[in-house]
Design a protein around this motif. Structure first.
Motif, mmCIF file in Angstrom:
data_model
loop_
_atom_site.group_PDB
_atom_site.id
_atom_site.type_symbol
_atom_site.label_atom_id
_atom_site.label_comp_id
_atom_site.label_asym_id
_atom_site.label_seq_id
_atom_site.Cartn_x
_atom_site.Cartn_y
_atom_site.Cartn_z
ATOM 1 N N TYR A 1 0.779 -0.739 0.149
ATOM 2 C CA TYR A 1 0.165 -0.172 -0.317
ATOM 3 C C TYR A 1 0.500 1.037 0.124
ATOM 4 C CZ TYR A 1 -4.035 -3.323 0.711
ATOM 5 O OH TYR A 1 -5.455 -4.035 0.385
ATOM 6 N N VAL A 2 0.677 2.205 -0.782
ATOM 7 C CA VAL A 2 1.451 3.101 -0.455
ATOM 8 C C VAL A 2 0.045 4.810 -1.038
ATOM 9 C CG1 VAL A 2 3.047 2.413 -2.048
ATOM 10 C CG2 VAL A 2 1.016 3.565 -3.753
ATOM 11 N N LEU A 3 0.481 6.368 -0.686
ATOM 12 C CA LEU A 3 0.127 6.821 -0.522
ATOM 13 C C LEU A 3 0.614 7.991 -1.789
ATOM 14 C CD1 LEU A 3 1.990 8.443 2.723
ATOM 15 C CD2 LEU A 3 -0.601 6.815 2.135
ATOM 16 N N HIS A 4 -0.428 8.616 -2.410
ATOM 17 C CA HIS A 4 -0.639 9.118 -3.600
ATOM 18 C C HIS A 4 0.830 10.674 -3.800
ATOM 19 C CE1 HIS A 4 -1.942 13.094 -1.231
ATOM 20 N NE2 HIS A 4 -1.326 13.947 -1.603
ATOM 21 N N ASP A 5 1.836 10.225 -2.757
ATOM 22 C CA ASP A 5 2.642 11.951 -2.918
ATOM 23 C C ASP A 5 4.357 11.106 -2.475
ATOM 24 O OD1 ASP A 5 2.355 11.179 -0.085
ATOM 25 O OD2 ASP A 5 3.037 13.010 0.480
ATOM 26 N N ASP A 6 3.266 9.557 -2.931
ATOM 27 C CA ASP A 6 4.866 8.247 -3.095
ATOM 28 C C ASP A 6 5.714 8.184 -3.698
ATOM 29 O OD1 ASP A 6 4.804 8.225 0.076
ATOM 30 O OD2 ASP A 6 3.484 5.812 -0.474
ATOM 31 N N GLU A 7 6.858 8.412 -4.135
ATOM 32 C CA GLU A 7 7.592 8.474 -5.489
ATOM 33 C C GLU A 7 8.589 6.776 -5.464
ATOM 34 O OE1 GLU A 7 10.142 11.713 -4.976
ATOM 35 O OE2 GLU A 7 9.136 12.585 -6.055
ATOM 36 N N PHE A 8 8.503 6.922 -6.680
ATOM 37 C CA PHE A 8 8.724 5.212 -7.508
ATOM 38 C C PHE A 8 9.935 5.945 -8.802
ATOM 39 C CE2 PHE A 8 5.090 4.517 -4.988
ATOM 40 C CZ PHE A 8 5.132 3.655 -3.817
ATOM 41 N N SER A 9 10.449 4.746 -9.032
ATOM 42 C CA SER A 9 11.200 4.866 -9.787
ATOM 43 C C SER A 9 10.926 3.972 -10.952
ATOM 44 C CB SER A 9 13.225 4.488 -9.831
ATOM 45 O OG SER A 9 13.210 4.078 -8.935
ATOM 46 N N PHE A 10 10.086 4.456 -11.799
ATOM 47 C CA PHE A 10 10.354 3.271 -13.123
ATOM 48 C C PHE A 10 10.925 3.137 -14.612
ATOM 49 C CE2 PHE A 10 6.738 3.735 -10.772
ATOM 50 C CZ PHE A 10 5.445 2.089 -10.992
ATOM 51 N N GLY A 11 12.368 2.593 -14.538
ATOM 52 C CA GLY A 11 13.204 3.236 -15.513
ATOM 53 C C GLY A 11 14.187 3.903 -14.956
ATOM 54 N N GLU A 12 13.864 5.147 -16.274
ATOM 55 C CA GLU A 12 14.621 5.900 -15.935
ATOM 56 C C GLU A 12 14.314 7.334 -15.107
ATOM 57 O OE1 GLU A 12 18.287 6.070 -16.346
ATOM 58 O OE2 GLU A 12 17.647 4.108 -17.278
ATOM 59 N N ARG A 13 12.837 7.321 -14.845
ATOM 60 C CA ARG A 13 12.339 8.096 -14.004
ATOM 61 C C ARG A 13 11.701 8.394 -12.963
ATOM 62 N NH1 ARG A 13 8.709 11.667 -17.367
ATOM 63 N NH2 ARG A 13 8.655 12.878 -15.431
ATOM 64 N N ILE A 14 11.352 9.043 -12.373
ATOM 65 C CA ILE A 14 10.533 9.285 -10.455
ATOM 66 C C ILE A 14 9.568 9.354 -11.407
ATOM 67 C CG2 ILE A 14 10.652 9.899 -8.875
ATOM 68 C CD1 ILE A 14 13.567 9.855 -8.647
ATOM 69 N N TYR A 15 8.241 9.178 -10.773
ATOM 70 C CA TYR A 15 6.836 9.293 -10.553
ATOM 71 C C TYR A 15 6.504 9.667 -9.143
ATOM 72 C CZ TYR A 15 7.497 8.846 -15.801
ATOM 73 O OH TYR A 15 7.750 8.341 -17.400
ATOM 74 N N SER A 16 5.663 10.483 -8.998
ATOM 75 C CA SER A 16 4.496 10.101 -7.590
ATOM 76 C C SER A 16 3.622 9.746 -8.220
ATOM 77 C CB SER A 16 4.514 11.612 -6.724
ATOM 78 O OG SER A 16 3.439 11.947 -8.179
ATOM 79 N N ILE A 17 2.493 8.672 -6.959
ATOM 80 C CA ILE A 17 1.667 7.954 -7.146
ATOM 81 C C ILE A 17 1.073 9.006 -7.977
ATOM 82 C CG2 ILE A 17 -1.180 6.834 -6.753
ATOM 83 C CD1 ILE A 17 1.800 5.156 -6.619
ATOM 84 N N ALA A 18 0.004 10.248 -7.381
ATOM 85 C CA ALA A 18 -0.377 11.302 -7.880
ATOM 86 C C ALA A 18 0.096 11.455 -9.570
ATOM 87 C CB ALA A 18 -0.369 12.653 -7.521
ATOM 88 N N GLU A 19 1.516 11.749 -9.914
ATOM 89 C CA GLU A 19 1.730 11.911 -11.396
ATOM 90 C C GLU A 19 1.150 10.648 -11.844
ATOM 91 O OE1 GLU A 19 5.850 14.496 -11.182
ATOM 92 O OE2 GLU A 19 5.372 12.136 -9.897
ATOM 93 N N LEU A 20 1.425 9.829 -11.942
ATOM 94 C CA LEU A 20 0.905 8.479 -12.775
ATOM 95 C C LEU A 20 -0.585 8.389 -12.890
ATOM 96 C CD1 LEU A 20 2.403 5.752 -10.853
ATOM 97 C CD2 LEU A 20 3.560 6.951 -13.016
ATOM 98 N N LEU A 21 -1.330 8.719 -11.961
ATOM 99 C CA LEU A 21 -2.627 8.877 -12.210
ATOM 100 C C LEU A 21 -3.133 10.109 -12.861
ATOM 101 C CD1 LEU A 21 -4.309 7.521 -8.240
ATOM 102 C CD2 LEU A 21 -4.120 7.140 -10.936
ATOM 103 N N ALA A 22 -2.379 10.837 -13.463
ATOM 104 C CA ALA A 22 -2.820 12.291 -13.870
ATOM 105 C C ALA A 22 -2.659 12.399 -15.507
ATOM 106 C CB ALA A 22 -2.035 13.603 -13.394
ATOM 107 N N MET A 23 -1.772 11.191 -15.474
ATOM 108 C CA MET A 23 -1.677 10.733 -17.073
ATOM 109 C C MET A 23 -2.072 10.694 -17.822
ATOM 110 S SD MET A 23 2.264 9.059 -16.080
ATOM 111 C CE MET A 23 3.128 9.511 -17.496
#
Length: 83
Positions: free
Chosen positions: A61-83
Motif C-alpha cells: 500500500y502506498v500514498l498518493h505522494d510516494d515516489e517510485f522509479s520506473f526505468g529512468e524516471r521518478i513519478y509520484s502516484i499522483a503524477e501517474l494517475l494524472a497521465m
C-alpha cells in the motif's frame, strides 16, 4: 468499495515511454481510500524513493505522494494517475 486497476508500462493503461520500462511493468489498484502498487515481475523492477535514497519495491500500500522509479524516471502516484 469500488476499485480500478491500472497497468503501468509501455503498453499499459498508464503509458511510460521508456525502453527500460516493461510492457506490463506494474499494477496499481485504486480504491476510494487506498492505493496498492505491485511489480508484475519486470526485469528492472521498481524502486521506492525515500529521503533521496532508493529501496527495492515489490508490492504494498502506498500514498498518493510516494515516489517510485520506473526505468529512468521518478513519478509520484499522483503524477501517474494524472497521465
Amino acid at each position: 468499495m469500488r476499485s480500478r486497476t491500472y497497468i503501468i508500462g509501455r503498453h499499459g493503461d498508464i503509458k511510460l515511454d521508456d525502453d527500460s520500462v516493461g510492457r506490463r511493468h506494474a499494477e496499481l489498484i485504486v480504491t476510494e481510500s487506498t492505493y496498492h502498487l505491485s511489480d508484475l515481475g519486470s526485469v528492472n523492477g521498481i524502486e521506492q524513493i525515500k529521503d533521496g535514497k532508493r529501496f527495492p519495491f515489490k508490492q504494498g500500500y502506498v500514498l498518493h505522494d510516494d515516489e517510485f522509479s520506473f526505468g529512468e524516471r521518478i513519478y509520484s502516484i499522483a503524477e501517474l494517475l494524472a497521465m
